[in-house]
Design a protein around this motif. Sequence first.
Motif, mmCIF file in Angstrom:
data_model
loop_
_atom_site.group_PDB
_atom_site.id
_atom_site.type_symbol
_atom_site.label_atom_id
_atom_site.label_comp_id
_atom_site.label_asym_id
_atom_site.label_seq_id
_atom_site.Cartn_x
_atom_site.Cartn_y
_atom_site.Cartn_z
ATOM 1 N N THR A 1 0.809 -1.220 0.000
ATOM 2 C CA THR A 1 0.000 0.000 0.000
ATOM 3 C C THR A 1 0.842 1.270 0.000
ATOM 4 O O THR A 1 1.963 1.300 0.492
ATOM 5 N N HIS A 2 0.272 2.314 -0.583
ATOM 6 C CA HIS A 2 0.834 3.658 -0.588
ATOM 7 C C HIS A 2 -0.170 4.603 0.083
ATOM 8 O O HIS A 2 -1.357 4.277 0.217
ATOM 9 N N GLU A 3 0.311 5.787 0.453
ATOM 10 C CA GLU A 3 -0.610 6.814 0.918
ATOM 11 C C GLU A 3 -1.496 7.253 -0.248
ATOM 12 O O GLU A 3 -0.991 7.439 -1.365
ATOM 13 N N PRO A 4 -2.839 7.386 -0.118
ATOM 14 C CA PRO A 4 -3.680 7.286 1.084
ATOM 15 C C PRO A 4 -4.423 5.962 1.173
ATOM 16 O O PRO A 4 -5.529 5.912 1.714
ATOM 17 N N GLU A 5 -3.865 4.891 0.644
ATOM 18 C CA GLU A 5 -4.595 3.627 0.554
ATOM 19 C C GLU A 5 -4.884 3.007 1.911
ATOM 20 O O GLU A 5 -5.901 2.317 2.074
ATOM 21 N N GLU A 6 -4.028 3.265 2.894
ATOM 22 C CA GLU A 6 -4.282 2.693 4.217
ATOM 23 C C GLU A 6 -5.591 3.224 4.802
ATOM 24 O O GLU A 6 -6.381 2.460 5.385
ATOM 25 N N LYS A 7 -5.827 4.524 4.654
ATOM 26 C CA LYS A 7 -7.079 5.096 5.169
ATOM 27 C C LYS A 7 -8.281 4.526 4.427
ATOM 28 O O LYS A 7 -9.322 4.237 5.030
ATOM 29 N N PHE A 8 -8.144 4.370 3.118
ATOM 30 C CA PHE A 8 -9.196 3.765 2.298
ATOM 31 C C PHE A 8 -9.528 2.363 2.818
ATOM 32 O O PHE A 8 -10.692 2.021 3.074
ATOM 33 N N VAL A 9 -8.495 1.552 3.002
ATOM 34 C CA VAL A 9 -8.678 0.168 3.442
ATOM 35 C C VAL A 9 -9.244 0.112 4.864
ATOM 36 O O VAL A 9 -10.157 -0.678 5.155
ATOM 37 N N LEU A 10 -8.737 0.947 5.746
ATOM 38 C CA LEU A 10 -9.209 0.948 7.142
ATOM 39 C C LEU A 10 -10.677 1.352 7.234
ATOM 40 O O LEU A 10 -11.428 0.813 8.061
ATOM 41 N N ASN A 11 -11.110 2.286 6.400
ATOM 42 C CA ASN A 11 -12.522 2.684 6.395
ATOM 43 C C ASN A 11 -13.411 1.526 5.953
ATOM 44 O O ASN A 11 -14.475 1.275 6.540
ATOM 45 N N VAL A 12 -12.974 0.817 4.900
ATOM 46 C CA VAL A 12 -13.740 -0.338 4.427
ATOM 47 C C VAL A 12 -13.742 -1.436 5.483
ATOM 48 O O VAL A 12 -14.786 -2.059 5.763
ATOM 49 N N PHE A 13 -12.600 -1.657 6.106
ATOM 50 C CA PHE A 13 -12.476 -2.698 7.125
ATOM 51 C C PHE A 13 -13.400 -2.421 8.310
ATOM 52 O O PHE A 13 -14.082 -3.335 8.808
ATOM 53 N N ALA A 14 -13.445 -1.178 8.769
ATOM 54 C CA ALA A 14 -14.308 -0.825 9.904
ATOM 55 C C ALA A 14 -15.771 -1.118 9.583
ATOM 56 O O ALA A 14 -16.538 -1.580 10.439
ATOM 57 N N LYS A 15 -16.161 -0.865 8.343
ATOM 58 C CA LYS A 15 -17.535 -1.141 7.934
ATOM 59 C C LYS A 15 -17.799 -2.647 7.851
ATOM 60 O O LYS A 15 -18.880 -3.128 8.234
ATOM 61 N N LEU A 16 -16.806 -3.395 7.365
ATOM 62 C CA LEU A 16 -16.965 -4.848 7.284
ATOM 63 C C LEU A 16 -17.099 -5.494 8.663
ATOM 64 O O LEU A 16 -17.779 -6.514 8.821
ATOM 65 N N LEU A 17 -16.461 -4.905 9.661
ATOM 66 C CA LEU A 17 -16.503 -5.471 11.011
ATOM 67 C C LEU A 17 -17.915 -5.545 11.574
ATOM 68 O O LEU A 17 -18.214 -6.406 12.421
ATOM 69 N N VAL B 1 2.202 4.269 8.989
ATOM 70 C CA VAL B 1 1.034 3.411 8.786
ATOM 71 C C VAL B 1 0.534 2.866 10.121
ATOM 72 O O VAL B 1 -0.688 2.773 10.355
ATOM 73 N N TYR B 2 1.437 2.532 11.012
ATOM 74 C CA TYR B 2 1.033 2.071 12.348
ATOM 75 C C TYR B 2 0.222 3.150 13.070
ATOM 76 O O TYR B 2 -0.829 2.872 13.670
ATOM 77 N N LEU B 3 0.683 4.394 12.992
ATOM 78 C CA LEU B 3 -0.021 5.496 13.653
ATOM 79 C C LEU B 3 -1.380 5.764 12.994
ATOM 80 O O LEU B 3 -2.359 6.080 13.681
ATOM 81 N N ILE B 4 -1.436 5.650 11.668
ATOM 82 C CA ILE B 4 -2.708 5.818 10.960
ATOM 83 C C ILE B 4 -3.716 4.778 11.427
ATOM 84 O O ILE B 4 -4.889 5.082 11.680
ATOM 85 N N VAL C 1 0.330 -4.232 4.674
ATOM 86 C CA VAL C 1 1.741 -4.349 4.265
ATOM 87 C C VAL C 1 2.104 -3.118 3.444
ATOM 88 O O VAL C 1 1.845 -3.063 2.240
ATOM 89 N N PRO C 2 2.696 -2.093 4.049
ATOM 90 C CA PRO C 2 3.114 -0.911 3.285
ATOM 91 C C PRO C 2 4.193 -1.268 2.262
ATOM 92 O O PRO C 2 5.028 -2.141 2.500
ATOM 93 N N ARG C 3 4.168 -0.576 1.139
ATOM 94 C CA ARG C 3 5.130 -0.855 0.077
ATOM 95 C C ARG C 3 6.550 -0.478 0.489
ATOM 96 O O ARG C 3 7.509 -1.193 0.173
#
Length: 434
Positions: A256-272, A293-296, A283-285
């Motif tokens: 992943t690259h910025e801002p993909e982590e935020k994109f993925v985390l938003n989808v993940f929170a909804k899936l939960l 990414v850890y802090l995000i 896995v950051p690139r």
Amino acid sequence: MMAHKKETFAQTLYRWLYSLFLIACLPLLLLLFKKKLRMDPNYSGQPRKFNERFGCVPTKLSGGGILVHCVSMGELNASVQLVNRLQENFPELPITVTTTSTTGAMHAYTLYKDSVQHLFLPIDIPFFMHSFFNKLKPKLVLVTEVEIWPNMIHQCVKRDIPLCLINARLSDESLPMYQKLSFLLRPALRQFDVICAQSQSSYDNFTKMGVYKPQLKLTLNMKFDIEPSQDDEVKATLLKDKYGFGDGPIWLAASTHEPEEKFVLNVFAKLLTNFPTLRLILVPRHPHRFDDVYLIAKATGLTVTRLSDDDRAQAQVTVVDQMGWLKACYCICSQAFIGGSIAQKGGHNALECAMYAKPMVMGTSIFNNPGIVEMLKAQGSLDLIESEEQCFERLKDLLLDANINEAKGQAGLAVLLNNRGAVEMTYQQVTDLL
């Protein structure tokens, strides 16, 4: 070996104007390389030597072998089977792998340890390249995909070193830019003894660039020849046994690259909300982004751990902050998001996911591997998504129906298996030059 076409006076002039431009940019290049070394100061426990960028070759390195230039991780992964084959059949020839990026340097060590020599490729300025080739004295130079460095090529021609462009790629999107620079790039491309095109479209585009047909060979894409390694399987077992990944669903966000982590985390929170046992592996690139990414991830309020943490509690999100674990993560995941596709980086190699028969989603930035993406998409293994909502819906369907999930994964594996053979064809072309 094909006779090289000598430079005309105009072509020599263009190459020197290009060289003067690089010399003018040298202060900026030096600052950039210094910054990257500070970001990734080690790749094997030893600090990288900054002077490699100026053509300095350590005296302990063996010369007279095969030089393989790869930009970064993707090119390294594509060429690994060919390099292994050359090592097996020509053990007397030392192999030197050069990369441009520090991430590539770290990945080269992960792949090869000490079985090959590694250097950064010098800046493509005549006296740097002259020094580099004077010391390394390769018998054969292999360049991967789209790396065209006129002064590097000129050194090979001047020294009568066979030169081959392997897994060569020239997309429809890149062709107009290449044609605008044809005064510089066409003479350079014509100096290759062999250009091994990875697809029919690339073959056709090279001919449009003025490459001579006797130079061109259609050898297909070596990325299809990737294979799982025993080391990756051991790491996958460690992820299950020591890092707490059991039989529950796991979504992997790969490279992943910025801002993909935020994109993925938003989808993940909804899936939960529908799948409370789902876990996410990020896995950051690039290694220099591990901490960010850890802090995000922590900022979302989800439970987060790092792969390197001593406390390996079963957190909802695990950030992989070590190199060399991506394929092991593909092995244990249920589905994957392929990075570089939302961040407009062209998308990374989806075949690594297909190798483990896992379905995947990507954004619409796919210019790095459009042919591969279209093949996987046509067979139903890969879905292109444009929004968080689309991503959520695709993953929800996969998580709800294990049979569909399995079928889409197997379709990707079938694409991989049905298109193998490029390494063998490329190997034959390469060995004909030795």
